[in-house]
Design an enzyme around this catalytic site. Structure first.
Site, PDB file in Angstrom:
ATOM      1  N   ASN A   1      47.372 143.086 141.808  1.00 22.35           N
ATOM      2  CA  ASN A   1      48.913 143.478 141.703  1.00 22.35           C
ATOM      3  C   ASN A   1      48.915 144.871 141.844  1.00 22.35           C
ATOM      4  OD1 ASN A   1      51.602 143.330 141.882  1.00 22.35           O
ATOM      5  ND2 ASN A   1      51.432 141.324 140.824  1.00 22.35           N
TER       6      ASN A   1
ATOM      7  N   HIS B   1      31.006 158.390 129.020  1.00 26.94           N
ATOM      8  CA  HIS B   1      30.515 159.908 128.818  1.00 26.94           C
ATOM      9  C   HIS B   1      29.880 159.868 127.271  1.00 26.94           C
ATOM     10  CE1 HIS B   1      32.778 161.170 132.460  1.00 26.94           C
ATOM     11  NE2 HIS B   1      33.820 160.498 131.794  1.00 26.94           N
TER      12      HIS B   1
ATOM     13  N   GLY C   1      48.505 141.506 132.962  1.00 25.56           N
ATOM     14  CA  GLY C   1      48.964 142.860 132.911  1.00 25.56           C
ATOM     15  C   GLY C   1      48.642 143.980 131.996  1.00 25.56           C
TER      16      GLY C   1
ATOM     17  N   ALA D   1      47.456 139.658 128.598  1.00 23.87           N
ATOM     18  CA  ALA D   1      47.983 141.062 128.749  1.00 23.87           C
ATOM     19  C   ALA D   1      47.803 141.899 127.585  1.00 23.87           C
ATOM     20  CB  ALA D   1      49.641 140.844 129.267  1.00 23.87           C
TER      21      ALA D   1
END
Length: 194
Positions: free
Chosen positions: A83, A113, A150, A168
């Site tokens: 999405n 890093h 999401g 989510a």
């Protein structure tokens, strides 16, 4: 060993390497084109994805906008949907199985890093500049029949098994075995998904 080979082997590599920068710029230009193409222009979208991605199966749907680092380290199986507003930092491989649903604003990171600033940035030069940040990368593998909710963030080196639901907003820092429902920050297995 080239910087790309170091990158894919999980070794420290130079992000400013000309081969890597060439692919990075190519991916950014393809993404700009993809994100601006008419929504119904499926042939145009497929042409761009074929040029951008490392590989893909049948029936891939990616809703714009979509963002990548290199693109050619991303591999999709069949019947996948991504999405809008997803970010895939594919400094190493991102391998996604069949029948995977990725909700809006999911971020998949393979790069990381050093936490120590001197190790990360190197010595500051007399003119005030410094080298590209030292970078390493670890692959992310997502199994078959996975749903990622999401806003979830998948961190470098994570493997998610088959038939998993990631809730989510979760931050996935460790592997999630198959047939589980997991969520939280950090993401943890909550129950079986049978």
């Amino acid at each position: 060993m080239t910087e790309r080979e170091k990158m894919l082997a999980g070794q420290p590599y130079d992000c400013g390497d000309s081969e890597l920068l060439t692919q990075w710029h190519k991916a950014k230009n393809l993404m700009r084109e993809y994100n601006m193409i008419e929504s119904e222009n499926l042939d145009g979208k497929n042409r761009i994805l074929t040029e951008l991605l490392g590989g893909r199966g049948k029936n891939l749907w990616i809703t714009a906008p979509f963002y990548v680092d290199y693109g050619n380290n991303i591999y999709f199986g069949d019947n996948c949907e991504v999405n809008m507003n997803c970010v895939f930092l594919d400094d190493n491989k991102i391998i996604i199985g069949n029948n995977v649903l990725i909700a809006p604003s999911v971020q998949i990171y393979t790069a990381f890093h050093p936490t120590n600033a001197n190790e990360r940035c190197g010595e500051i030069k007399e003119d005030g500049t410094f080298e590209f940040c030292k970078t390493q990368a670890a692959p992310v593998i997502i199994g078959n029949s996975v749903w990622i909710g999401g806003g979830a963030i998948i961190m470098p080196g994570v493997t998610i098994g088959d038939n998993v639901v990631i809730g989510a907003g979760s931050i996935v820092t460790k592997n999630i075995p198959s047939n589980k429902i997991a969520y939280g920050n950090p993401c943890r297995v909550i129950k079986d998904n049978i």
